[in-house]
Design a protein around this motif. Structure first.
Motif, PDB file in Angstrom:
ATOM      1  N   LEU A 186      25.623 -61.743  61.944  1.00  0.00           N
ATOM      2  CA  LEU A 186      24.243 -61.617  61.477  1.00  0.00           C
ATOM      3  C   LEU A 186      23.625 -60.290  61.898  1.00  0.00           C
ATOM      4  CD1 LEU A 186      22.962 -65.218  62.221  1.00  0.00           C
ATOM      5  CD2 LEU A 186      23.505 -64.260  59.995  1.00  0.00           C
ATOM      6  N   GLU A 187      23.920 -59.851  63.112  1.00  0.00           N
ATOM      7  CA  GLU A 187      23.390 -58.576  63.586  1.00  0.00           C
ATOM      8  C   GLU A 187      23.943 -57.408  62.757  1.00  0.00           C
ATOM      9  OE1 GLU A 187      24.433 -58.596  67.688  1.00  0.00           O
ATOM     10  OE2 GLU A 187      22.711 -59.815  68.306  1.00  0.00           O
ATOM     11  N   ALA A 188      25.218 -57.494  62.400  1.00  0.00           N
ATOM     12  CA  ALA A 188      25.814 -56.454  61.563  1.00  0.00           C
ATOM     13  C   ALA A 188      25.147 -56.412  60.187  1.00  0.00           C
ATOM     14  CB  ALA A 188      27.318 -56.695  61.408  1.00  0.00           C
ATOM     15  N   GLU A 189      24.847 -57.590  59.650  1.00  0.00           N
ATOM     16  CA  GLU A 189      24.187 -57.646  58.343  1.00  0.00           C
ATOM     17  C   GLU A 189      22.778 -57.061  58.423  1.00  0.00           C
ATOM     18  OE1 GLU A 189      24.026 -58.402  54.272  1.00  0.00           O
ATOM     19  OE2 GLU A 189      25.722 -58.448  55.684  1.00  0.00           O
ATOM     20  N   LEU A 190      22.099 -57.285  59.541  1.00  0.00           N
ATOM     21  CA  LEU A 190      20.758 -56.715  59.715  1.00  0.00           C
ATOM     22  C   LEU A 190      20.814 -55.184  59.777  1.00  0.00           C
ATOM     23  CD1 LEU A 190      19.235 -59.253  62.262  1.00  0.00           C
ATOM     24  CD2 LEU A 190      18.385 -58.770  59.952  1.00  0.00           C
ATOM     25  N   LEU A 191      21.876 -54.640  60.383  1.00  0.00           N
ATOM     26  CA  LEU A 191      22.039 -53.184  60.412  1.00  0.00           C
ATOM     27  C   LEU A 191      22.259 -52.626  58.997  1.00  0.00           C
ATOM     28  CD1 LEU A 191      24.272 -52.745  63.593  1.00  0.00           C
ATOM     29  CD2 LEU A 191      21.856 -52.108  63.322  1.00  0.00           C
ATOM     30  N   LYS A 192      23.038 -53.371  58.205  1.00  0.00           N
ATOM     31  CA  LYS A 192      23.260 -52.955  56.817  1.00  0.00           C
ATOM     32  C   LYS A 192      21.941 -52.961  56.030  1.00  0.00           C
ATOM     33  CE  LYS A 192      26.671 -54.670  54.523  1.00  0.00           C
ATOM     34  NZ  LYS A 192      27.634 -55.651  53.955  1.00  0.00           N
ATOM     35  N   ILE A 193      21.086 -53.948  56.337  1.00  0.00           N
ATOM     36  CA  ILE A 193      19.788 -54.005  55.663  1.00  0.00           C
ATOM     37  C   ILE A 193      18.934 -52.794  56.026  1.00  0.00           C
ATOM     38  CG2 ILE A 193      17.589 -55.263  55.631  1.00  0.00           C
ATOM     39  CD1 ILE A 193      19.158 -57.840  55.641  1.00  0.00           C
ATOM     40  N   SER A 194      19.015 -52.363  57.286  1.00  0.00           N
ATOM     41  CA  SER A 194      18.276 -51.162  57.706  1.00  0.00           C
ATOM     42  C   SER A 194      18.729 -49.946  56.907  1.00  0.00           C
ATOM     43  CB  SER A 194      18.477 -50.910  59.202  1.00  0.00           C
ATOM     44  OG  SER A 194      17.943 -51.975  59.964  1.00  0.00           O
ATOM     45  N   GLN A 195      20.043 -49.846  56.667  1.00  0.00           N
ATOM     46  CA  GLN A 195      20.553 -48.748  55.855  1.00  0.00           C
ATOM     47  C   GLN A 195      20.041 -48.837  54.417  1.00  0.00           C
ATOM     48  OE1 GLN A 195      24.820 -49.104  56.298  1.00  0.00           O
ATOM     49  NE2 GLN A 195      24.867 -47.722  58.052  1.00  0.00           N
ATOM     50  N   GLN A 196      19.995 -50.058  53.885  1.00  0.00           N
ATOM     51  CA  GLN A 196      19.497 -50.241  52.523  1.00  0.00           C
ATOM     52  C   GLN A 196      18.020 -49.859  52.416  1.00  0.00           C
ATOM     53  OE1 GLN A 196      20.475 -54.368  51.897  1.00  0.00           O
ATOM     54  NE2 GLN A 196      22.509 -53.896  51.075  1.00  0.00           N
ATOM     55  N   ASN A 374      25.259 -77.081  61.707  1.00  0.00           N
ATOM     56  CA  ASN A 374      26.180 -78.095  62.247  1.00  0.00           C
ATOM     57  C   ASN A 374      27.552 -77.526  62.594  1.00  0.00           C
ATOM     58  OD1 ASN A 374      24.324 -80.299  61.996  1.00  0.00           O
ATOM     59  ND2 ASN A 374      24.701 -80.287  59.781  1.00  0.00           N
ATOM     60  N   GLY A 375      27.695 -76.207  62.463  1.00  0.00           N
ATOM     61  CA  GLY A 375      28.956 -75.576  62.841  1.00  0.00           C
ATOM     62  C   GLY A 375      30.088 -75.810  61.870  1.00  0.00           C
ATOM     63  N   VAL A 376      29.781 -76.226  60.642  1.00  0.00           N
ATOM     64  CA  VAL A 376      30.840 -76.496  59.656  1.00  0.00           C
ATOM     65  C   VAL A 376      31.367 -75.198  59.047  1.00  0.00           C
ATOM     66  CG1 VAL A 376      31.363 -77.675  57.477  1.00  0.00           C
ATOM     67  CG2 VAL A 376      29.859 -78.754  59.173  1.00  0.00           C
ATOM     68  N   ILE A 377      30.455 -74.222  58.797  1.00  0.00           N
ATOM     69  CA  ILE A 377      30.868 -72.930  58.242  1.00  0.00           C
ATOM     70  C   ILE A 377      30.476 -71.818  59.206  1.00  0.00           C
ATOM     71  CG2 ILE A 377      30.632 -73.726  55.841  1.00  0.00           C
ATOM     72  CD1 ILE A 377      27.960 -72.198  55.745  1.00  0.00           C
ATOM     73  N   THR A 378      31.041 -70.652  58.944  1.00  0.00           N
ATOM     74  CA  THR A 378      30.756 -69.490  59.793  1.00  0.00           C
ATOM     75  C   THR A 378      29.517 -68.759  59.269  1.00  0.00           C
ATOM     76  OG1 THR A 378      32.132 -68.026  58.449  1.00  0.00           O
ATOM     77  CG2 THR A 378      33.214 -69.209  60.261  1.00  0.00           C
ATOM     78  N   SER A 379      29.041 -67.839  60.095  1.00  0.00           N
ATOM     79  CA  SER A 379      27.899 -67.015  59.687  1.00  0.00           C
ATOM     80  C   SER A 379      28.253 -66.160  58.474  1.00  0.00           C
ATOM     81  CB  SER A 379      27.466 -66.108  60.839  1.00  0.00           C
ATOM     82  OG  SER A 379      27.027 -66.863  61.943  1.00  0.00           O
ATOM     83  N   SER A 380      29.517 -65.744  58.392  1.00  0.00           N
ATOM     84  CA  SER A 380      29.946 -64.921  57.265  1.00  0.00           C
ATOM     85  C   SER A 380      29.781 -65.679  55.950  1.00  0.00           C
ATOM     86  CB  SER A 380      31.406 -64.490  57.429  1.00  0.00           C
ATOM     87  OG  SER A 380      31.553 -63.686  58.572  1.00  0.00           O
ATOM     88  N   ALA A 381      30.151 -66.952  55.953  1.00  0.00           N
ATOM     89  CA  ALA A 381      30.010 -67.760  54.743  1.00  0.00           C
ATOM     90  C   ALA A 381      28.540 -67.921  54.376  1.00  0.00           C
ATOM     91  CB  ALA A 381      30.660 -69.128  54.940  1.00  0.00           C
ATOM     92  N   TYR A 382      27.685 -68.106  55.383  1.00  0.00           N
ATOM     93  CA  TYR A 382      26.253 -68.229  55.127  1.00  0.00           C
ATOM     94  C   TYR A 382      25.692 -66.924  54.550  1.00  0.00           C
ATOM     95  CZ  TYR A 382      21.249 -68.467  55.979  1.00  0.00           C
ATOM     96  OH  TYR A 382      19.887 -68.414  55.823  1.00  0.00           O
ATOM     97  N   ILE A 383      26.103 -65.800  55.155  1.00  0.00           N
ATOM     98  CA  ILE A 383      25.614 -64.489  54.684  1.00  0.00           C
ATOM     99  C   ILE A 383      26.046 -64.243  53.240  1.00  0.00           C
ATOM    100  CG2 ILE A 383      25.927 -61.998  54.969  1.00  0.00           C
ATOM    101  CD1 ILE A 383      25.891 -62.470  57.973  1.00  0.00           C
TER     102      ILE A 383
END
Length: 416
Positions: A186-196, A374-383
């Motif tokens: 999630l933190e990596a995705e937030l950095l990408k958003i800053s670039q966008q 519930n820990g069924v999927i990873t953050s990557s799948a959510y993103i």
């Protein structure tokens, strides 16, 4: 203490004062007022006044001053004996001042003034046409800025959602409900958003600067561009200024024909000439004398080898050429309108599909959100699902802006 309160109040109020709103219609008005070409309107006004004044001077008396001195090898002699007449001097001098007043010329001056007025109207309408053609360029820049604004809002919403989710994930990791390192994704995705954000901001500033230069009006990143509700009327006729320009050109040719028809009219002038010379009008008086003559003069070109007639035929051909240009313009414009109507209908269908897609994406994201908690999927799948929703929402915004742009261009093409 009161001074500090006043200063503090001013500082708080400054951001609100600095921000300005602008509409699409205001941009149209500003380019029509501030674009360098618009200055020609005043210049043409001044030029028209001067040209009419020059033509009108033909109605005023015309003055001519002539002077000469000559020496001739021989003069008239009287071969009569015992006649006390002195021979003329071989050196002769004369100065005259003449005044000519036009009495009648068949209406040439009035026809010339009519032609100047027609030419003035044509030139002014040409300036209007050139300025009108800038409107589509304004549309492109204005709606591109709007798209950047809307994209920033969507990206901000995505950023806010990720920040909230990051807090939940960190709490879940701490309590053992979520897999470790999920927060890093999630933190990596937030950095990408800053670039966008940086890319969007840079592009938006470039567009705003281009529009500001075009309309010669200060705009900056704090300017709010109002989203217009553009409506189109498919059942109105073309009202482009180019059509008025074609008509004015034909009227100018008509006034030229009228002027030509008067060129061979008889011209009647009155004149008076006063002079001083040696000899004067009395050639037998070999001395300096004053003299004057008064009279009228008629000038009539009774045969011009059909020159005027041929010029009038040439003007009629020019009218026919303008008619073909008008029909060509109307055909080309109607083709553009037909294409624009199809684009509008296509984008409207896209928007309908976008709304259905977004509704489905929201359901998927809601499910993914529950699974992540519930820990069924990873953050990557959510993103992935969040990004899919963001991209589809961005596509919807893009299509809505494109629809407004297409409608605005349609109105410009039609002349409304």
């Amino acid at each position: 203490m009161k001074q500090l309160i006043i200063i503090f109040t001013i500082l708080i109020a400054l951001p609100g004062v600095a921000q300005q709103n602008i509409t699409l219609e205001e941009c149209y008005q500003l380019v029509h007022k501030n674009y360098p070409l618009a200055k020609q309107t005043e210049l043409l006004d001044a030029q028209n006044i001067l040209e009419k004044e020059v033509v009108s001077t033909s109605k005023l008396p015309q003055f001519n001053l002539d002077a000469y001195a000559t020496y001739q090898s021989d003069v008239i002699e009287f071969p009569i004996a015992n006649v006390n007449i002195e021979p003329l001097n071989k050196d002769q001098y004369r100065a005259t001042l003449s005044a000519n007043q036009l009495i009648y010329n068949g209406g040439v001056i009035d026809a010339s003034l009519d032609l100047k007025s027609a030419q003035y109207k044509t030139k002014q309408k040409q300036v209007e046409v050139n300025l009108y053609q800038l409107k589509q360029q304004i549309n492109q820049l204005y709606f591109s800025v709007l798209l950047a604004q809307e994209s920033e809002l969507l990206l901000t919403a995505k950023q806010t959602e990720l920040h909230a989710k990051l807090k939940e994930v960190k709490s879940g990791i701490k309590n053992g409900f979520v897999l470790p390192s999920s927060d890093k994704v999630l933190e990596a995705e937030l950095l990408k958003i800053s670039q966008q954000f940086q890319g969007l901001e840079s592009n938006k500033l470039m567009l705003i600067e281009s529009l500001s230069r075009l309309i010669n009006h200060p705009l900056d990143d704090s300017t709010k561009f109002e989203n217009p509700l553009v409506e189109t009327n498919l059942h109105t006729n073309l009202a482009r200024p180019e059509l008025e320009l074609f008509q004015l050109k034909k009227e100018e040719l008509t006034t030229s024909e009228n002027l030509l028809s008067k060129q061979n009219s008889p011209k009647l002038l009155g004149f008076v000439t006063g002079g001083y010379g040696n000899p004067g009008l009395n050639m037998l008086d070999n001395s300096f004398q004053t003299f004057y003559t008064v009279g009228v003069k008629l000038n009539w070109n009774v045969f011009d080898w059909n020159s005027v007639k041929k010029q009038q035929q040439s003007l009629k051909i020019n009218k026919a050429i303008i008619d073909t240009e008008t029909k060509t313009f109307e055909l080309k414009t109607n083709i553009e309108l037909n294409q624009q109507e199809k684009d509008i209908a296509k984008i409207e269908r896209f928007i309908t599909s976008d709304l259905e897609i977004i509704a489905l994406r929201k359901e998927v994201l809601q499910s993914a959100d529950s699974q992540l908690r519930n820990g069924v999927i990873t953050s990557s799948a959510y993103i992935t699902e969040l990004t899919n929703l963001y991209e589809d929402e961005n596509t919807l915004v893009k299509h809505r802006i494109q629809l407004q742009l297409a409608k605005a261009n349609y109105n410009i093409i039609k002349g409304h």
